[in-house]
Motif scaffolding. Sequence first.
Motif, PDB file in Angstrom:
ATOM      1  N   ARG A   1       0.858  -1.183   0.000  1.00 19.31           N
ATOM      2  CA  ARG A   1       0.000   0.000   0.000  1.00 19.31           C
ATOM      3  C   ARG A   1       0.897   1.237   0.000  1.00 19.31           C
ATOM      4  O   ARG A   1       1.918   1.276   0.695  1.00 19.31           O
ATOM      5  CB  ARG A   1      -0.901   0.035   1.237  1.00 19.31           C
ATOM      6  CG  ARG A   1      -1.884  -1.099   1.312  1.00 19.31           C
ATOM      7  CD  ARG A   1      -2.956  -1.004   0.249  1.00 19.31           C
ATOM      8  NE  ARG A   1      -3.878   0.086   0.512  1.00 19.31           N
ATOM      9  CZ  ARG A   1      -4.860   0.435  -0.315  1.00 19.31           C
ATOM     10  NH1 ARG A   1      -5.007  -0.197  -1.468  1.00 19.31           N
ATOM     11  NH2 ARG A   1      -5.672   1.425  -0.022  1.00 19.31           N
ATOM     12  N   PRO A   2       0.556   2.265  -0.777  1.00 22.15           N
ATOM     13  CA  PRO A   2       1.354   3.497  -0.776  1.00 22.15           C
ATOM     14  C   PRO A   2       1.509   4.057   0.636  1.00 22.15           C
ATOM     15  O   PRO A   2       0.554   4.038   1.420  1.00 22.15           O
ATOM     16  CB  PRO A   2       0.540   4.439  -1.674  1.00 22.15           C
ATOM     17  CG  PRO A   2      -0.185   3.527  -2.617  1.00 22.15           C
ATOM     18  CD  PRO A   2      -0.552   2.330  -1.768  1.00 22.15           C
ATOM     19  N   ASN A   3       2.683   4.553   0.935  1.00 20.08           N
ATOM     20  CA  ASN A   3       2.972   5.129   2.247  1.00 20.08           C
ATOM     21  C   ASN A   3       2.556   6.594   2.239  1.00 20.08           C
ATOM     22  O   ASN A   3       3.305   7.461   1.801  1.00 20.08           O
ATOM     23  CB  ASN A   3       4.464   4.992   2.547  1.00 20.08           C
ATOM     24  CG  ASN A   3       4.794   5.327   3.978  1.00 20.08           C
ATOM     25  OD1 ASN A   3       3.915   5.660   4.768  1.00 20.08           O
ATOM     26  ND2 ASN A   3       6.059   5.236   4.330  1.00 20.08           N
TER      27      ASN A   3
ATOM     28  N   ILE B   1      -5.810  14.812  -1.026  1.00 21.30           N
ATOM     29  CA  ILE B   1      -6.925  13.924  -1.350  1.00 21.30           C
ATOM     30  C   ILE B   1      -6.381  12.556  -1.764  1.00 21.30           C
ATOM     31  O   ILE B   1      -5.478  12.461  -2.586  1.00 21.30           O
ATOM     32  CB  ILE B   1      -7.785  14.504  -2.495  1.00 21.30           C
ATOM     33  CG1 ILE B   1      -8.386  15.858  -2.077  1.00 21.30           C
ATOM     34  CG2 ILE B   1      -8.898  13.541  -2.889  1.00 21.30           C
ATOM     35  CD1 ILE B   1      -9.109  16.571  -3.207  1.00 21.30           C
ATOM     36  N   ILE B   2      -6.945  11.505  -1.175  1.00 25.77           N
ATOM     37  CA  ILE B   2      -6.500  10.137  -1.446  1.00 25.77           C
ATOM     38  C   ILE B   2      -7.554   9.402  -2.265  1.00 25.77           C
ATOM     39  O   ILE B   2      -8.756   9.514  -2.006  1.00 25.77           O
ATOM     40  CB  ILE B   2      -6.234   9.371  -0.133  1.00 25.77           C
ATOM     41  CG1 ILE B   2      -5.214  10.134   0.725  1.00 25.77           C
ATOM     42  CG2 ILE B   2      -5.748   7.961  -0.428  1.00 25.77           C
ATOM     43  CD1 ILE B   2      -3.869  10.353   0.071  1.00 25.77           C
ATOM     44  N   ASP B   3      -7.098   8.656  -3.268  1.00 23.34           N
ATOM     45  CA  ASP B   3      -7.984   7.859  -4.106  1.00 23.34           C
ATOM     46  C   ASP B   3      -8.149   6.475  -3.471  1.00 23.34           C
ATOM     47  O   ASP B   3      -7.186   5.716  -3.398  1.00 23.34           O
ATOM     48  CB  ASP B   3      -7.379   7.730  -5.513  1.00 23.34           C
ATOM     49  CG  ASP B   3      -8.291   6.995  -6.479  1.00 23.34           C
ATOM     50  OD1 ASP B   3      -9.276   6.388  -6.012  1.00 23.34           O
ATOM     51  OD2 ASP B   3      -8.032   7.028  -7.694  1.00 23.34           O
TER      52      ASP B   3
ATOM     53  N   PRO C   1      -2.394   9.209  -3.668  1.00 19.45           N
ATOM     54  CA  PRO C   1      -3.007  10.531  -3.817  1.00 19.45           C
ATOM     55  C   PRO C   1      -3.611  10.757  -5.196  1.00 19.45           C
ATOM     56  O   PRO C   1      -3.209  10.133  -6.179  1.00 19.45           O
ATOM     57  CB  PRO C   1      -1.832  11.480  -3.581  1.00 19.45           C
ATOM     58  CG  PRO C   1      -0.643  10.699  -4.061  1.00 19.45           C
ATOM     59  CD  PRO C   1      -0.922   9.281  -3.659  1.00 19.45           C
ATOM     60  N   VAL C   2      -4.566  11.656  -5.245  1.00 16.93           N
ATOM     61  CA  VAL C   2      -5.114  12.141  -6.512  1.00 16.93           C
ATOM     62  C   VAL C   2      -4.174  13.225  -7.031  1.00 16.93           C
ATOM     63  O   VAL C   2      -3.805  14.135  -6.294  1.00 16.93           O
ATOM     64  CB  VAL C   2      -6.536  12.708  -6.314  1.00 16.93           C
ATOM     65  CG1 VAL C   2      -7.064  13.283  -7.614  1.00 16.93           C
ATOM     66  CG2 VAL C   2      -7.472  11.634  -5.789  1.00 16.93           C
ATOM     67  N   VAL C   3      -3.761  13.133  -8.295  1.00 21.45           N
ATOM     68  CA  VAL C   3      -2.797  14.075  -8.866  1.00 21.45           C
ATOM     69  C   VAL C   3      -3.243  14.556 -10.238  1.00 21.45           C
ATOM     70  O   VAL C   3      -4.158  13.991 -10.841  1.00 21.45           O
ATOM     71  CB  VAL C   3      -1.397  13.418  -8.993  1.00 21.45           C
ATOM     72  CG1 VAL C   3      -0.824  13.088  -7.622  1.00 21.45           C
ATOM     73  CG2 VAL C   3      -1.474  12.153  -9.847  1.00 21.45           C
TER      74      VAL C   3
ATOM     75  N   ILE D   1      -6.169  13.852 -12.644  1.00 22.69           N
ATOM     76  CA  ILE D   1      -6.274  12.871 -13.723  1.00 22.69           C
ATOM     77  C   ILE D   1      -6.672  11.522 -13.166  1.00 22.69           C
ATOM     78  O   ILE D   1      -7.003  10.602 -13.900  1.00 22.69           O
ATOM     79  CB  ILE D   1      -4.933  12.728 -14.490  1.00 22.69           C
ATOM     80  CG1 ILE D   1      -3.809  12.318 -13.537  1.00 22.69           C
ATOM     81  CG2 ILE D   1      -4.575  13.987 -15.201  1.00 22.69           C
ATOM     82  CD1 ILE D   1      -2.525  11.959 -14.244  1.00 22.69           C
ATOM     83  N   ILE D   2      -6.639  11.387 -11.828  1.00 24.00           N
ATOM     84  CA  ILE D   2      -7.130  10.178 -11.169  1.00 24.00           C
ATOM     85  C   ILE D   2      -8.363  10.566 -10.382  1.00 24.00           C
ATOM     86  O   ILE D   2      -8.297  11.353  -9.451  1.00 24.00           O
ATOM     87  CB  ILE D   2      -6.075   9.582 -10.214  1.00 24.00           C
ATOM     88  CG1 ILE D   2      -4.797   9.257 -11.002  1.00 24.00           C
ATOM     89  CG2 ILE D   2      -6.608   8.324  -9.528  1.00 24.00           C
ATOM     90  CD1 ILE D   2      -3.673   8.738 -10.123  1.00 24.00           C
ATOM     91  N   LYS D   3      -9.515  10.033 -10.759  1.00 25.10           N
ATOM     92  CA  LYS D   3     -10.767  10.383 -10.092  1.00 25.10           C
ATOM     93  C   LYS D   3     -10.920   9.610  -8.807  1.00 25.10           C
ATOM     94  O   LYS D   3     -10.608   8.428  -8.729  1.00 25.10           O
ATOM     95  CB  LYS D   3     -11.941  10.092 -11.008  1.00 25.10           C
ATOM     96  CG  LYS D   3     -11.957  10.956 -12.281  1.00 25.10           C
ATOM     97  CD  LYS D   3     -13.177  10.648 -13.125  1.00 25.10           C
ATOM     98  CE  LYS D   3     -13.196  11.526 -14.382  1.00 25.10           C
ATOM     99  NZ  LYS D   3     -14.364  11.219 -15.235  1.00 25.10           N
TER     100      LYS D   3
END
Length: 228
Positions: free
Chosen positions: A146-148, A158-160, A166-168, A223-225
């Motif tokens: 899992r991303p740290n 904001i986390i997806d 993260p949302v980027v 770009i990531i919803k």
Amino acid sequence: MIYATGAHERNIHGLGIVGSRVDGVYAAGEVQTLMDIYGILPGKEVVIIGSGDVRLIMARRFALEGAKVKAVVEIMPYPGGLTRNIVQCLLDFNIPLLLSHAVVKIIGRKRVEKVVVAKVDEKLRPIEGTEFEIPCDTVIIAAGLRPNIDLLEKLGVIIDPSTGGPVVNELLETNVPGIFVAGNALVVNDLVDYVVLQGEIAAEGAYIFVTNNGIPIYDWKPIIKVAI
């Protein structure tokens, strides 16, 4: 700032496994370090959670070192690794692969003595009445990364939920201006080539941000919803 803290292995709490907090429970990375660097065999009767290629190869390694792998437990109805590794690492060593099963409890006093395994339904929930025990002294948690993102969450990024990262936007900038994310902290990557590319993009974004004195050159659009 370019945030590239990588990822961490999922632990028993992240998998919903209850029971005793005892010796003999290891993450996959810990086991690899013990065996490859220090030459230590962590246990003699092993249950491995997860069936990706690294886990399958690890099962074979244990067998070759003289340990008995009691089972490889996979919650999905299909294995995570390549067919050749299923054959060469499990079938050739008579190691059971339990698909659509999950370890739901670890039992022991000072050290692991056994685990409780149950079948799961199509929603990956344990099915009541299907539980059975597997005696063992070692449990390997190898159920993914899992991303740290602990620090990012504290900063209001904001986390997806679908990726855990993260949302980027297209320059890998988060909703917090000036914070760019790359590598496994953004999303768990299959290839290091992707990590290198993300680093280059994040570096370009950071350069633009700094040379523009922190003033956005366009409105931030992800770009990531974020999944709803």
